[in-house]
Scaffold this motif. Sequence first.
Motif, PDB file in Angstrom:
ATOM      1  N   UNK A 425      19.210  65.080  56.737  1.00 17.26           N
ATOM      2  CA  UNK A 425      20.049  65.856  57.668  1.00 17.26           C
ATOM      3  C   UNK A 425      19.534  65.689  59.107  1.00 17.26           C
ATOM      4  N   UNK A 426      20.445  65.572  60.046  1.00 16.96           N
ATOM      5  CA  UNK A 426      20.043  65.304  61.436  1.00 16.96           C
ATOM      6  C   UNK A 426      19.820  66.613  62.205  1.00 16.96           C
ATOM      7  N   UNK A 427      18.839  67.369  61.733  1.00 13.70           N
ATOM      8  CA  UNK A 427      18.524  68.634  62.390  1.00 13.70           C
ATOM      9  C   UNK A 427      18.000  68.400  63.816  1.00 13.70           C
ATOM     10  N   UNK A 428      17.140  67.409  63.967  1.00 13.79           N
ATOM     11  CA  UNK A 428      16.499  67.193  65.274  1.00 13.79           C
ATOM     12  C   UNK A 428      17.538  66.831  66.340  1.00 13.79           C
ATOM     13  N   UNK A 429      18.505  66.003  65.957  1.00 15.77           N
ATOM     14  CA  UNK A 429      19.543  65.626  66.922  1.00 15.77           C
ATOM     15  C   UNK A 429      20.363  66.840  67.334  1.00 15.77           C
TER      16      UNK A 429
END
Length: 517
Positions: A425-429
């Motif tokens: 999952x692209x949490x950081x983005x």
Amino acid sequence: MTTTTQPKIHLTLKGSDTTIMHRAGMAGLWMTLKQLERQFPTPANRPGNLSWLLTNSSISLDWQGPDFQVLDWLLRQSFQINEKGLISLTGLDSSSMELMNQIHLHQAIGATFLRHNQFYKSGERTSESLSVDGIKERLIYKKIEWYVHQTFANQLCDTTGQLLKDYIQIVSWIYPGATVRHAILEKYNKLEEKVEYALALLFLPLVCQYFIWHSNSSRFDTKQAAQYIFVIPEVTNLPIAAQRCWELRRLDYKDFHVTSWGEAALKYYSYDQIENPNEYHEVCQALLYKKLNKGSKQRSLTDIQDIEIESKTILTYQLIDKFFQKNRVFCDGLTLIVKVNLIKGMISDNLIKGVPWWSDFWVIFNQNTLGNLPQELFYNQEGLRSMMETDKEMEIYKSFIRACHEALRKIYGKIYSRAKEGEAPRFEREYERIRGELGRCYDQQSFNDFLSDFLSRAGLNSALYDQWESILPLLTGQISWEKARNLVLIALASYKPSQKPSEEFSQKSELTPESQF
């Protein structure tokens, strides 16, 4: 201990013609005499039957016979050089300090009080093998063979060896900041002092605490030319001031590195145990010495700050110092590196100003003149969370931060549910996108638009619903939107997703807002 009714020298903190430096110098003399009592317990052990009477606010010195003989003995006993060629201050018992701290003290006094070679004679370069936090390093320094404090009795006495009755001229090595406006007429416009005050000023370096200032970088290596801030405390009680100085010998080498005036001042008082907060009030002066150009061999006094500290300030700083990351020491090849925590310096300056520790976070982070501050804030995530739990002043804002945390959790949950199998999952983005949007909030309207979008995107927010009465002032502008903007930034930085997102986002119903703290 005995003393005559009319001592040769009498110094008191209550003198109306004294400054903060005179009073600090008296504390240094008081500390020295206390240490000398251990080595020379009776007047018979001292030249001229030298005796002294020490009270909480005064010092009386008396002796018999030639003044020069006594004062020269006193100064030579007080200001020594140890077997490693380092400055050794008897009042501080500096030879019992960690060797790294002894070298730091030696170099700091050399860079500030003894910055001109007219006032000292240096010896050969040498090095010592040291270990800081388990990291071994050979630290190079110059030995010293003589410094002016040791032989200053010549300036205090006339040619017959008697104590001068007149004023004597002094310069910046003994009174930092003292200057001569017109060098051609220096005989007539130098600062002058009473002899007893000149004697007290000699002991000022004992009471100062020296810090290496990181002005524009979080990193410092031992090969750089250090810039120094030293703190001079306002002394109102001689034993208390002495005890504080002796306590500060416990500081680790990495604690000598600061990023702001406020951090230097608060670190000086960080060991204080406050019994009665209503009576606690401290004042100090911080002086900055730095090289004005790369080719210069001397550091110059470039700035002075007067700082006042209340009990609330020092208590909050003690929490910050406890919870936020400590300065770190590591080795980069052959060089010892100290990496400081920039966030603690920013917070310290806020505390000194008397505003909440998180004030102006958004403004400072958007200036971004000290490197990657958002990343630094992320490194202090645990400290932020601990402060929100323990700082009583954060109590009224907890509900709002919990609402932000729940909004983040739900937004992350949606991202997690959209991620394909095997895809991270692209949490950081998403985090960077939200932070970027917050960074573009320059007025109330843009912030309101951001907040509305942020909260609505998450969907139903139980924290917002349950605590709407306490959150409403922040949403309706009753509390300034700039303050709310800082709180959102803190919420973003302090939110910590679970290490197991599959468990967190599949058990939404079991999570409560409180579980986010």
